[in-house]
Design a protein around this motif. Structure first.
Motif, PDB file in Angstrom:
ATOM      1  N   ASP A 257       1.038  -1.273   0.116  1.00 50.50           N
ATOM      2  CA  ASP A 257      -0.066   0.063   0.030  1.00 50.50           C
ATOM      3  C   ASP A 257       1.031   1.136  -0.041  1.00 50.50           C
ATOM      4  O   ASP A 257       2.263   1.107  -0.057  1.00 50.50           O
ATOM      5  CB  ASP A 257      -1.020   0.168   1.163  1.00 50.50           C
ATOM      6  N   THR A 258       0.293   2.366   0.241  1.00 55.79           N
ATOM      7  CA  THR A 258       1.207   3.689   0.216  1.00 55.79           C
ATOM      8  C   THR A 258       0.884   4.024   1.512  1.00 55.79           C
ATOM      9  O   THR A 258      -0.002   4.102   2.114  1.00 55.79           O
ATOM     10  CB  THR A 258       0.185   4.674  -0.550  1.00 55.79           C
ATOM     11  N   GLY A 259       2.262   4.464   2.067  1.00 57.22           N
ATOM     12  CA  GLY A 259       2.246   5.127   3.494  1.00 57.22           C
ATOM     13  C   GLY A 259       2.904   6.446   3.520  1.00 57.22           C
ATOM     14  O   GLY A 259       3.381   6.739   2.696  1.00 57.22           O
ATOM     15  N   TYR A 260       2.906   7.000   4.644  1.00 56.48           N
ATOM     16  CA  TYR A 260       3.139   8.294   4.906  1.00 56.48           C
ATOM     17  C   TYR A 260       3.876   8.292   6.391  1.00 56.48           C
ATOM     18  O   TYR A 260       3.269   7.835   7.286  1.00 56.48           O
ATOM     19  CB  TYR A 260       2.328   9.376   4.338  1.00 56.48           C
ATOM     20  N   GLY A 261       4.662   9.455   6.531  1.00 53.44           N
ATOM     21  CA  GLY A 261       4.996   9.726   7.952  1.00 53.44           C
ATOM     22  C   GLY A 261       5.500  11.198   7.905  1.00 53.44           C
ATOM     23  O   GLY A 261       5.968  11.817   7.027  1.00 53.44           O
ATOM     24  N   ILE A 262       5.533  11.859   9.089  1.00 50.52           N
ATOM     25  CA  ILE A 262       5.873  13.115   9.340  1.00 50.52           C
ATOM     26  C   ILE A 262       6.869  13.059  10.780  1.00 50.52           C
ATOM     27  O   ILE A 262       6.082  12.686  11.709  1.00 50.52           O
ATOM     28  CB  ILE A 262       4.889  14.116   9.392  1.00 50.52           C
ATOM     29  N   ASN A 263       8.035  13.676  10.914  1.00 44.33           N
ATOM     30  CA  ASN A 263       8.762  13.713  11.994  1.00 44.33           C
ATOM     31  C   ASN A 263       9.367  15.070  12.049  1.00 44.33           C
ATOM     32  O   ASN A 263       9.498  15.941  11.197  1.00 44.33           O
ATOM     33  CB  ASN A 263      10.124  12.739  11.745  1.00 44.33           C
ATOM     34  N   GLY A 264       9.689  15.421  13.384  1.00 43.49           N
ATOM     35  CA  GLY A 264      10.334  16.662  13.689  1.00 43.49           C
ATOM     36  C   GLY A 264      11.166  16.428  14.904  1.00 43.49           C
ATOM     37  O   GLY A 264      11.010  15.441  15.504  1.00 43.49           O
ATOM     38  N   GLY A 265      12.324  17.326  15.188  1.00 49.49           N
ATOM     39  CA  GLY A 265      13.162  16.724  16.162  1.00 49.49           C
ATOM     40  C   GLY A 265      14.284  18.013  16.257  1.00 49.49           C
ATOM     41  O   GLY A 265      14.153  18.927  15.565  1.00 49.49           O
ATOM     42  N   TYR A 266      15.242  17.488  16.644  1.00 52.03           N
ATOM     43  CA  TYR A 266      16.641  18.423  17.000  1.00 52.03           C
ATOM     44  C   TYR A 266      17.813  17.319  17.061  1.00 52.03           C
ATOM     45  O   TYR A 266      17.707  16.458  17.630  1.00 52.03           O
ATOM     46  CB  TYR A 266      16.601  19.151  18.452  1.00 52.03           C
ATOM     47  N   ARG A 267      18.792  18.050  16.250  1.00 53.38           N
ATOM     48  CA  ARG A 267      20.012  17.281  16.074  1.00 53.38           C
ATOM     49  C   ARG A 267      21.289  18.053  16.535  1.00 53.38           C
ATOM     50  O   ARG A 267      21.443  19.464  16.453  1.00 53.38           O
ATOM     51  CB  ARG A 267      20.487  16.919  14.720  1.00 53.38           C
ATOM     52  N   TRP A 268      22.203  17.636  17.450  1.00 51.34           N
ATOM     53  CA  TRP A 268      23.394  18.336  18.002  1.00 51.34           C
ATOM     54  C   TRP A 268      24.399  17.741  17.226  1.00 51.34           C
ATOM     55  O   TRP A 268      24.656  16.723  16.774  1.00 51.34           O
ATOM     56  CB  TRP A 268      23.659  18.054  19.172  1.00 51.34           C
ATOM     57  N   ALA A 269      25.400  18.719  16.556  1.00 51.59           N
ATOM     58  CA  ALA A 269      26.527  18.449  15.632  1.00 51.59           C
ATOM     59  C   ALA A 269      27.676  17.796  16.578  1.00 51.59           C
ATOM     60  O   ALA A 269      28.184  18.628  17.727  1.00 51.59           O
ATOM     61  CB  ALA A 269      27.132  19.686  14.981  1.00 51.59           C
ATOM     62  N   VAL A 270      28.028  16.758  16.284  1.00 53.74           N
ATOM     63  CA  VAL A 270      29.117  15.854  17.061  1.00 53.74           C
ATOM     64  C   VAL A 270      30.886  16.214  16.617  1.00 53.74           C
ATOM     65  O   VAL A 270      31.519  16.792  17.196  1.00 53.74           O
ATOM     66  CB  VAL A 270      29.210  14.372  17.292  1.00 53.74           C
ATOM     67  N   ASN A 271      30.557  16.543  15.170  1.00 52.31           N
ATOM     68  CA  ASN A 271      31.698  17.229  14.443  1.00 52.31           C
ATOM     69  C   ASN A 271      31.174  17.617  13.075  1.00 52.31           C
ATOM     70  O   ASN A 271      29.880  17.604  12.895  1.00 52.31           O
ATOM     71  CB  ASN A 271      32.807  16.277  14.243  1.00 52.31           C
TER      72      ASN A 271
END
Length: 197
Positions: free
Chosen positions: A53-67
């Motif tokens: 079938d067809t699926g979908y998703g939505i996400n949000g968040g935060y990333r920290w730079a390690v390098n």
């Protein structure tokens, strides 16, 4: 699942053909708030189910730079994986098929964005999956049940950062969803777009 992995391999190879003409300046940072969405083909091959079938998703968040090439973060989102037929938008059939598994739920987890060079990246994600679904039990006399539970999800992807803010990727994700002899576990191969603030 083998077909999904093969599709992911072919699609990954096609991403290599992105013309350099579309490339903007190389990103200079990979940290901060983000939102992304993905749409793709879901696959379930468990008990009474064997289909796509067809699926979908939505996400949000935060990333920290390690390098400069590695960022690790947290994410939360929502997805619907099992009962949407996009092609039925253009005819009189149901877009939402109530006879399908109807798996959907909320995710909360961790993710990583790993640049192989200034523009190409690989990604990984995983965490808790709070799901709801309807499905047939896996026994001789199947019974349709409405279920909900908390389980896990995991995935990986490859993509291209067009700038500090925009990327396009190809992903494979697996969502574990089993309870009371009903197995609605689903995998999805999808195209994603991300915007970083």
């Amino acid at each position: 699942m083998k077909k999904s992995l093969l599709a992911l391999a072919f699609a990954s190879a096609s991403l290599l053909a992105v013309p350099a003409a579309f490339a903007q300046s190389a990103p200079t940072h990979n940290d901060g708030w983000f939102i992304n969405g993905n749409v793709g083909r879901t696959s379930i091959d468990k008990g009474p189910y064997d289909g796509h079938d067809t699926g979908y998703g939505i996400n949000g968040g935060y990333r920290w730079a390690v390098n400069p090439s590695v960022a690790l973060g947290v994410e939360a989102g929502y997805n619907d994986l099992g009962n949407i037929h996009v092609k039925n938008v253009f005819n009189s059939k149901d877009v939402v098929d109530k006879g399908k598994s109807q798996l959907h739920g909320w995710t909360a987890g961790v993710n990583g964005h790993f640049n192989l060079d200034p523009n190409w990246y690989v990604s990984a994600r995983g965490g808790i999956y709070g799901w709801k679904g309807h499905g047939l039990s896996n026994n001789e006399n199947p019974i349709r049940k409405g279920l909900d539970d908390t389980s896990w999800y995991a995935g990986a992807g490859v993509g291209y950062d067009f700038s500090n803010n925009v990327s396009l990727g190809l992903n494979y994700d697996y969502y574990n969803a089993k309870k009371n002899r009903v197995d609605l576990s689903t995998d999805m191969v999808s195209v994603s777009a991300e915007y970083r603030f």
